[in-house]
Design a protein around this motif. Sequence first.
Motif, PDB file in Angstrom:
ATOM      1  N   VAL A   1       0.825  -1.169   0.143  1.00 31.29           N
ATOM      2  CA  VAL A   1       0.031  -0.211  -0.072  1.00 31.29           C
ATOM      3  C   VAL A   1       0.984   1.441  -0.072  1.00 31.29           C
ATOM      4  CG1 VAL A   1      -1.776   1.047   1.308  1.00 31.29           C
ATOM      5  CG2 VAL A   1      -1.684  -1.358   1.468  1.00 31.29           C
ATOM      6  N   VAL A   2       0.699   2.201  -0.880  1.00 30.92           N
ATOM      7  CA  VAL A   2       1.321   3.569  -1.062  1.00 30.92           C
ATOM      8  C   VAL A   2       0.194   4.548  -0.475  1.00 30.92           C
ATOM      9  CG1 VAL A   2       2.390   5.177  -2.280  1.00 30.92           C
ATOM     10  CG2 VAL A   2       2.856   2.515  -2.731  1.00 30.92           C
ATOM     11  N   ILE A   3       0.641   5.429   0.408  1.00 23.76           N
ATOM     12  CA  ILE A   3      -0.250   6.406   1.073  1.00 23.76           C
ATOM     13  C   ILE A   3       0.558   7.830   0.935  1.00 23.76           C
ATOM     14  CG2 ILE A   3      -1.410   7.164   3.187  1.00 23.76           C
ATOM     15  CD1 ILE A   3      -1.924   4.384   4.099  1.00 23.76           C
ATOM     16  N   GLY A   4      -0.386   8.681   0.261  1.00 19.82           N
ATOM     17  CA  GLY A   4       0.538  10.099   0.208  1.00 19.82           C
ATOM     18  C   GLY A   4      -0.639  11.286  -0.066  1.00 19.82           C
ATOM     19  N   TYR A   5      -0.057  12.214  -0.151  1.00 21.28           N
ATOM     20  CA  TYR A   5      -0.793  13.586  -0.723  1.00 21.28           C
ATOM     21  C   TYR A   5      -0.863  13.174  -2.325  1.00 21.28           C
ATOM     22  CZ  TYR A   5      -1.225  18.256  -2.308  1.00 21.28           C
ATOM     23  OH  TYR A   5      -1.219  19.540  -3.119  1.00 21.28           O
TER      24      TYR A   5
ATOM     25  N   GLN B   1      -1.865  -0.900  -3.947  1.00 23.69           N
ATOM     26  CA  GLN B   1      -2.982  -0.293  -3.659  1.00 23.69           C
ATOM     27  C   GLN B   1      -2.678   1.323  -3.136  1.00 23.69           C
ATOM     28  OE1 GLN B   1      -5.375  -1.545  -0.100  1.00 23.69           O
ATOM     29  NE2 GLN B   1      -6.382   0.378   0.079  1.00 23.69           N
ATOM     30  N   VAL B   2      -3.194   2.209  -3.730  1.00 26.63           N
ATOM     31  CA  VAL B   2      -2.769   3.673  -3.672  1.00 26.63           C
ATOM     32  C   VAL B   2      -3.953   4.251  -2.864  1.00 26.63           C
ATOM     33  CG1 VAL B   2      -2.070   5.749  -4.625  1.00 26.63           C
ATOM     34  CG2 VAL B   2      -1.368   3.691  -5.479  1.00 26.63           C
ATOM     35  N   VAL B   3      -3.446   5.065  -1.590  1.00 29.13           N
ATOM     36  CA  VAL B   3      -4.538   5.727  -0.861  1.00 29.13           C
ATOM     37  C   VAL B   3      -3.881   7.342  -1.075  1.00 29.13           C
ATOM     38  CG1 VAL B   3      -5.643   6.274   1.240  1.00 29.13           C
ATOM     39  CG2 VAL B   3      -5.085   4.088   0.586  1.00 29.13           C
ATOM     40  N   ARG B   4      -4.855   8.014  -1.644  1.00 30.70           N
ATOM     41  CA  ARG B   4      -4.334   9.422  -2.047  1.00 30.70           C
ATOM     42  C   ARG B   4      -5.170  10.380  -1.581  1.00 30.70           C
ATOM     43  NH1 ARG B   4      -3.055  10.149  -8.009  1.00 30.70           N
ATOM     44  NH2 ARG B   4      -3.124  12.246  -7.541  1.00 30.70           N
ATOM     45  N   THR B   5      -4.884  11.398  -0.587  1.00 31.12           N
ATOM     46  CA  THR B   5      -5.664  12.467  -0.193  1.00 31.12           C
ATOM     47  C   THR B   5      -5.306  13.881  -0.455  1.00 31.12           C
ATOM     48  OG1 THR B   5      -4.679  12.797   2.078  1.00 31.12           O
ATOM     49  CG2 THR B   5      -6.231  11.090   1.546  1.00 31.12           C
ATOM     50  N   GLY B   6      -6.041  14.666  -0.194  1.00 31.02           N
ATOM     51  CA  GLY B   6      -5.614  16.135  -0.696  1.00 31.02           C
ATOM     52  C   GLY B   6      -5.313  16.937   0.582  1.00 31.02           C
TER      53      GLY B   6
ATOM     54  N   VAL C   1       4.357   5.293   3.570  1.00 25.17           N
ATOM     55  CA  VAL C   1       3.995   6.598   3.662  1.00 25.17           C
ATOM     56  C   VAL C   1       4.968   7.535   2.972  1.00 25.17           C
ATOM     57  CG1 VAL C   1       2.984   8.323   5.140  1.00 25.17           C
ATOM     58  CG2 VAL C   1       2.540   6.063   5.673  1.00 25.17           C
ATOM     59  N   ILE C   2       4.536   8.389   2.066  1.00 24.37           N
ATOM     60  CA  ILE C   2       5.674   9.167   1.346  1.00 24.37           C
ATOM     61  C   ILE C   2       5.330  10.626   1.631  1.00 24.37           C
ATOM     62  CG2 ILE C   2       5.805   7.391  -0.644  1.00 24.37           C
ATOM     63  CD1 ILE C   2       3.755   9.109  -2.109  1.00 24.37           C
ATOM     64  N   SER C   3       6.610  11.251   1.799  1.00 21.52           N
ATOM     65  CA  SER C   3       6.662  12.680   1.803  1.00 21.52           C
ATOM     66  C   SER C   3       7.667  12.984   0.987  1.00 21.52           C
ATOM     67  CB  SER C   3       7.026  13.033   3.503  1.00 21.52           C
ATOM     68  OG  SER C   3       6.003  12.626   4.349  1.00 21.52           O
ATOM     69  N   SER C   4       7.543  14.318   0.547  1.00 23.64           N
ATOM     70  CA  SER C   4       8.646  15.036  -0.219  1.00 23.64           C
ATOM     71  C   SER C   4       9.821  15.466   0.681  1.00 23.64           C
ATOM     72  CB  SER C   4       8.056  16.288  -1.084  1.00 23.64           C
ATOM     73  OG  SER C   4       7.822  17.283  -0.145  1.00 23.64           O
ATOM     74  N   GLY C   5      10.996  15.668   0.041  1.00 25.84           N
ATOM     75  CA  GLY C   5      11.899  16.228   1.025  1.00 25.84           C
ATOM     76  C   GLY C   5      12.365  15.058   2.042  1.00 25.84           C
TER      77      GLY C   5
END
Length: 548
Positions: A31-35, A50-55, A78-82
Motif C-alpha cells: 500500500v502506498v499512502i500520500g498527498y 493499492q494507492v491511498v491518496r488524499t488532499g 507513507v511518502i513525503s517530499s523532502g
Amino acid sequence: MKGKLSVIGFGPGSYEHMTQRARDAIQESDVVIGYNTYVDLVRGLLNGQQVVRTGMTEEVSRAQEAVRQAEAGHRVAVISSGDAGVYGMAGLIYEVLMEKGWRRGQGVEVEVIPGISAINSTASLLGAPIMHDACTISLSDHLTPWELIIKRVEAAAQADFVIALYNPRSGRRTRQIVETQRVLLKHRSPQTPVGIVKSAYREREDIVITTLEEMLEHDIGMLTTVIIGNSTTVVYDGLMVTPRGYQRKYTLGSEVQPLKPHQRLQKEAEPWALGEQTEPDGPAAEYKAEGKSEKPVSAYELALEALQLADAHSSGLARPESGSLDTGLFRQEAILEFAVSPGLAEKRLTAAQLALLAEIVGEDGTMEYTPHHQMLVRLRTSDPDAVTSRLTDAGLLVAPIGDVAQLKACDFCNMDKADSVPYMEELHRRLGGMRVPKELKIGFNGCGMACYGAVKEDIGIVYRREKFDLFLGGKTVGRNARPGQPVAEGIEPERLVETVERIVSRYANEGYPNERFHKFFGRVKELEGYRHQDLPVFQIENAVCGDS
C-alpha cells in the motif's frame, strides 16, 4: 502476519535525487499512502500497489489509515517530499502510534527512510549558502501560533543564523512573509543575500538570488523555499556562498600555509575559542544583554525561560511579567490580535467607534475586514487589557480569533424579529471563544428566510415557527463548498442551547488537531442522535496554490 510502516522521504521529486532505499521501499510495499501531488511524483515506481491518496490538510487521516493498514498485516509506504522527519509524516505517524500504546518490540515495524530536505536541495542550486550555522523555520501558522513563529525568526536573526524559510506564503497566508522580512531587517543589512527557489529539481524549477530588501518583489509561494544569508554571506558570479571561517587560519590563495598542521588547533591560533577557565574574561565578561544583565546568559537561564513560556502558552495563562524572565535575548513583545465588531446582531459602526479603532491601531497596526462582518485587528501593545477595555466601553464586541468557536448572527431584520435573540446571546455566552480543534462558525438566523446564510456554516441554526431547525457540517470554503445537512426540524427552544453546547463540547474533546467540523461529523457519524448522511463525492483536483 505483522505489517510494516515505511515512512519515506523521497527528496525534491526527481528520481535521480531519491535514495535507492526509498525506491526499494516503495516498490516492496503493498500500500502506498500520500498527498495527491506526491503520489503523482512517484507514479513511475508503482507496480500495482493499492494507492491511498488524499488532499491537503488530510495528514492525520493518512497517518491513521497507514497505521490501520500496517496493523492488518500490510507493508505500507507513507511518502513525503523532502525528508519525512522535517515537517513530514514521520512525527505524525509516531504520534498516532503513541496514542494506540504502540511499543517497538511488540507492535508493527517502523522504518523512517531519510531524503533530501528542501534546505539541502535549495542550497545546492544556490551555491553554498548553508556552510555555517543554519536553521529552518516554517512560516505556516496552521499548527503553530504565529507569535511563537515570529519569536523564532527574531531569535535566529539576532544570532546571525542562515535561515531557510519553509511554507513561506500561500493563497491565504500572505502576511507572514511580510512580517518576517520586517523583523529580519531590524537585525540584518537590506543588502543581505537571499535565495528564492521554486520547485527545486522539478519541471518548473525557478531560481532567483536577490536581497533581503527586494525579496518580496519576486514570486514566493507554497512550492518555494527561501534562504536568508547571514552577515558573512556573499554573492559571487551568481552564487550565494557563506564562508565557513577558514580565512581566519588559512591563506586561501597560497599553496604554503603560515600555520603548520600541528599549530592549527593550538590556543594561540584560536583566540576566539572558549577557554578552560571557569570565569569568563575579555569580551565575554564585558557582554551585557542590552543593559539588563551584568553577566552572560547561561544555558540554564535560557532553558528555564523557554519552559516558562511554553507553560504559559499551553495553559492559556497570561505571559509572565517581563521583569521575571527577560534575559535580553528573548524579550517579550506583546502582539495583540483579535476580532472586533459592533455586536452579534448589530452591523453598523458609528463614526466615533471607527475613529477609536483608527486611534488604537495607529500607523504600526493593521485592520483587515473579514467576510464575517468583523475587523481583524493586529497591533503591538504592552497593555492588552487597556486596549480591549476601551473598545468594549465604546460598545464594540471583542472576540478571540484562531481555533475557537464564534457565533455569527443576522441583524434580525433590524431587530423587528428579535424573538430568538435571547437564545443567540446565551449560546454566545456559553460557547463564544471556546477552544476547538479548528475554527468553528455557528450561524444563527432569526427567521425562516435564512438570508444571513446560517445553513452554510459549520453549525447552522434557523428560528422558524417559534422553534429551531438545526444544520450540521457545512463546508464553508473550497470549490466543493456545500450547506450543512438538515438534521432536525422543530427543536423546542428550551432544548436548543444544551443540544448545541453538547455537540460543540464533543467536537472540542474528540476532534483531531486541525480537523474541521464537517470532517469530524463525517468521521464520528453521529452527534446527539443526529446521523451523518454520506453525500456523493465529486473528485476535484487541488489548486496549485492551496495550503498544506
